[in-house]
Design an enzyme around this catalytic site. Structure first.
Site, PDB file in Angstrom:
ATOM      1  N   ASP A 150      -1.373  -3.046  -2.276  1.00  0.00           N
ATOM      2  CA  ASP A 150      -0.384  -2.376  -2.848  1.00  0.00           C
ATOM      3  C   ASP A 150       0.767  -3.407  -3.390  1.00  0.00           C
ATOM      4  O   ASP A 150       0.346  -4.598  -4.042  1.00  0.00           O
ATOM      5  CB  ASP A 150      -0.042  -1.060  -2.415  1.00  0.00           C
ATOM      6  N   TYR A 206      10.392  -1.093  -7.110  1.00  0.00           N
ATOM      7  CA  TYR A 206      10.034  -0.627  -8.738  1.00  0.00           C
ATOM      8  C   TYR A 206      11.163  -0.790  -9.672  1.00  0.00           C
ATOM      9  O   TYR A 206      10.931  -0.737 -10.670  1.00  0.00           O
ATOM     10  CB  TYR A 206       9.862   1.026  -8.638  1.00  0.00           C
ATOM     11  N   HIS A 210      -7.178   4.177  -3.280  1.00  0.00           N
ATOM     12  CA  HIS A 210      -6.011   3.289  -3.099  1.00  0.00           C
ATOM     13  C   HIS A 210      -5.847   2.823  -1.889  1.00  0.00           C
ATOM     14  O   HIS A 210      -5.721   1.264  -1.629  1.00  0.00           O
ATOM     15  CB  HIS A 210      -5.015   3.937  -3.826  1.00  0.00           C
TER      16      HIS A 210
END
Length: 264
Positions: free
Chosen positions: A69, A178, A234
């Site tokens: 990730d 982010y 994921h």
């Protein structure tokens, strides 16, 4: 190197498997888990430098770096900045952002990655979610759009992560991953001008980023081995720890490409 919304604990199933042959170091990134919160420094280059300094302090001057990730782009930054310190690079369901990102990831930006835009707004998501961090995170750990193997996250593990991220300041800190994407794109644009020459293993999940992991890594590295894990979501370290450990071992022990993986 872990991703979001997890910490070093995401490697709990794989560490005993890999530790039979290797020294395994799994850490909490700055501001995650038990690491201290800092007001800045959540771009991938700075996070990578944290880990390089740690490895230097521990006297491990060369290593194979593995990231899942967001840990994937941190691992890339580590290898791109400290090229003599990494012998092989392994990224799973994560890859560095750059000018190539928008085109490749466009199909995923709305579903299921709708939350990227929500998180990127400064000081917004943490205010909206204040007092409801656990309910919000619960969606990620139980959503079959992210992992498809039943039992990947036990109730105890879900509670562990939700309690960790619900602590004061922790969710807000994690969202800085982010909010530094534009900085990473600029950094990676420069770093990619000198492609990595070490072997790179790029692992995608069928029900995750899939081939986009390898496609992205080919923008920054010359020797990329792609692996697609069928019937996998994921959160590969949680869903397929034995298979992922086997793939990593095969890559470390041979110059040949591991085959794509599917359950028996």
């Amino acid at each position: 190197i872990h991703g979001w919304p997890e910490d070093w604990h995401e490697w709990r199933k794989m560490m005993p498997l890999l530790a039979t042959k290797h020294t395994v170091i799994a850490v909490d990134l700055r501001g995650f888990g038990e690491s201290q919160i800092a007001s800045t420094g959540y771009d991938r280059k700075t996070l990578a430098e944290d880990l390089f300094q740690l490895m230097t302090r521990l006297d491990y001057l060369r290593a194979t770096v593995v990231g899942h990730d967001w840990g994937g782009p941190v691992a890339y930054a580590y290898a791109a900045i400290h090229r003599d310190a990494v012998d092989k690079l392994i990224v799973a369901e994560g890859a560095p952002d750059g000018p190539w990102t928008t085109k490749q990831f466009a199909p995923l930006l709305h579903n299921p990655l709708w939350f990227f835009g929500f998180f990127e707004i400064p000081d917004f998501a943490e205010k909206v979610l204040a007092g409801h961090e656990k309910e919000f995170l619960d969606w990620f750990y139980r959503n079959r759009g992210f992992h498809i193997v039943p039992g990947s996250f036990s109730e105890a593990v879900i509670t562990y992560y939700e309690n960790s991220y619900a602590r004061p300041g922790r969710l807000a800190t994690s969202l800085q991953l982010y909010r530094t994407i534009d900085r990473d794109i600029a950094d990676n644009t420069e770093l990619s001008r000198t492609p990595l020459t070490i072997p790179v293993l790029a692992i995608g999940a069928k029900y995750g980023l899939g081939s986009m992991v390898a496609e992205s890594m080919r923008q920054v590295a010359r020797s990329v081995t792609p692996v697609l894990m069928e019937n996998t979501g994921h959160f590969i370290p949680d869903e397929r720890p034995e298979a992922l450990s086997h793939i990593i071992e095969a890559f470390l022990g041979s110059s040949t490409a591991p085959e794509d993986w599917s359950p028996n």
